[in-house]
Design a protein around this motif. Structure first.
Motif, mmCIF file in Angstrom:
data_model
loop_
_atom_site.group_PDB
_atom_site.id
_atom_site.type_symbol
_atom_site.label_atom_id
_atom_site.label_comp_id
_atom_site.label_asym_id
_atom_site.label_seq_id
_atom_site.Cartn_x
_atom_site.Cartn_y
_atom_site.Cartn_z
ATOM 1 N N THR A 12 -18.472 -26.027 8.047
ATOM 2 C CA THR A 12 -17.495 -27.087 7.797
ATOM 3 C C THR A 12 -18.195 -28.403 7.466
ATOM 4 N N GLY A 13 -19.513 -28.400 7.493
ATOM 5 C CA GLY A 13 -20.343 -29.551 7.176
ATOM 6 C C GLY A 13 -21.779 -29.076 7.080
ATOM 7 N N THR A 14 -22.688 -30.012 6.811
ATOM 8 C CA THR A 14 -24.095 -29.641 6.678
ATOM 9 C C THR A 14 -24.641 -29.001 7.938
ATOM 10 N N SER A 15 -24.232 -29.507 9.094
ATOM 11 C CA SER A 15 -24.728 -29.006 10.378
ATOM 12 C C SER A 15 -23.615 -28.550 11.300
ATOM 13 N N GLN A 16 -22.415 -28.386 10.775
ATOM 14 C CA GLN A 16 -21.272 -27.992 11.591
ATOM 15 C C GLN A 16 -20.754 -26.631 11.148
ATOM 16 N N ILE A 17 -20.441 -25.824 12.118
ATOM 17 C CA ILE A 17 -19.904 -24.488 11.862
ATOM 18 C C ILE A 17 -18.668 -24.264 12.726
ATOM 19 N N LEU A 51 -19.473 -25.508 16.439
ATOM 20 C CA LEU A 51 -20.904 -25.552 16.708
ATOM 21 C C LEU A 51 -21.581 -26.665 15.923
ATOM 22 N N GLU A 52 -22.587 -27.271 16.536
ATOM 23 C CA GLU A 52 -23.459 -28.220 15.850
ATOM 24 C C GLU A 52 -24.864 -27.615 15.811
ATOM 25 N N LEU A 53 -25.478 -27.599 14.625
ATOM 26 C CA LEU A 53 -26.774 -26.974 14.446
ATOM 27 C C LEU A 53 -27.873 -28.011 14.271
ATOM 28 N N GLY A 54 -29.082 -27.624 14.659
ATOM 29 C CA GLY A 54 -30.251 -28.450 14.438
ATOM 30 C C GLY A 54 -30.892 -28.130 13.098
ATOM 31 N N GLU A 55 -32.100 -28.623 12.904
ATOM 32 C CA GLU A 55 -32.800 -28.400 11.638
ATOM 33 C C GLU A 55 -33.275 -26.956 11.533
ATOM 34 N N LEU A 56 -33.600 -26.553 10.316
ATOM 35 C CA LEU A 56 -34.080 -25.193 10.089
ATOM 36 C C LEU A 56 -35.305 -24.889 10.944
#
Length: 288
Positions: free
Chosen positions: A260-265, A282-287
């Motif tokens: 739903t965004g660059t770092s949001q799922i 969910l909020e994700l960190g960097e690769l």
């Protein structure tokens, strides 16, 4: 019950090699690389702080007797309605971990299935250097006993109406998941969860009114977390989930996720009828 709000409990644990390998095996992941000193994802924190209440202290449903840390809510049926988790650091096998638990709120409500009571408990996990590893809030819901067994899908543990399938976008990736009695047993063994609705079918059906064994909410949660981590190769920083319907064993479920965004799922789980049973942001960190 107001006098129970603010009550705290301290606990201590060591991140075990065997529980981590057991969880990996249950998730169908290789176990050989997990060794003393290895780092495991923060969302594997469920292997920590399994209860060790004496057998004589367990209630009829397998849970510890209420009235010690958790308030003596009079209603017997218990489910997890949702959780909010922040993952600050990976967890290292062999590390000492300290947990502080606090009862934040006790809220009675009336839902479609009768009277409910929500108890929110906050947990904070830190290592021996006082570095925070995980911060979690759990919403536990207590419900009244049922008079007759159920022959249909049990209403949601949440007081709100389940979301329509149309409210979810097309998934960017998905997976199938069939939680059978063996998987429920293994998860309950890892977490030392003796709640009988997860392994005792006569109790689940004849006492609590469910048509089948109930799938642990934590099991579906970690399956969604693991799927997202595997597909994105990115660490999970935060998770906010809500249980919408009860998921039953021996029926295929579908796990879905969409950016739903660059770092949001947005992730969700559907039962075999296509009905949403869990919603997760969910909020994700960097690769990695």
């Amino acid at each position: 019950m107001d006098q129970w709000i603010g009550r705290t409990q301290e606990a201590y644990d060591v991140v075990g090699l065997a529980p981590a390998r057991h969880l990996a095996a249950m998730l169908d992941l290789p176990t050989a690389s997990i060794a003393f000193g290895s780092e495991i994802p923060g969302f594997w924190y469920q292997i920590l702080f399994s209860p060790f209440d004496l057998q004589s202290k367990l209630a009829a449903d397998g849970h510890p007797t209420k009235g010690e840390f958790l308030p003596p809510i009079p209603w017997p049926r218990r489910l997890l309605a949702g959780r909010r988790v922040g993952f600050d650091s990976p967890i290292q096998i062999g590390a000492e971990v300290y947990r502080t638990s606090t009862i934040q709120s006790i809220v009675p409500k009336t839902g479609r299935s009768g009277s409910l009571c929500f108890v929110t408990v906050a947990h904070e996990l830190k290592d021996s250097n006082n570095r925070r590893l995980v911060k979690e809030e759990q919403d536990i819901v207590y419900r009244q006993a049922v008079d007759t067994p159920s022959d249909s899908t049990t209403p949601s543990s949440s007081a709100s109406h389940p979301e329509r399938i149309e409210s979810f976008p097309p998934p960017h990736f998905s997976d199938k998941y069939r939680p059978d009695a063996t998987m429920l047993f293994r998860y309950s063994a890892i977490t030392f969860n003796a709640h009988r609705i997860h392994y005792d079918l006569p109790f689940a059906r004849d006492v609590e009114g469910y048509p089948e064994l109930v799938v642990n909410g934590g099991l579906t949660t970690i399956k969604l977390w693991q799927m997202v981590a595997a597909h994105t190769n990115r660490p999970i920083l935060a998770s906010r989930s809500r249980n919408l319907q009860t998921l039953f064993a021996n029926r295929e479920a579908t796990l879905c996720a969409a950016f739903t965004g660059t770092s949001q799922i947005l992730a969700w789980a559907l039962n075999d009828q296509g009905v949403p049973v869990m919603r997760m942001e969910l909020e994700l960190g960097e690769l990695a």
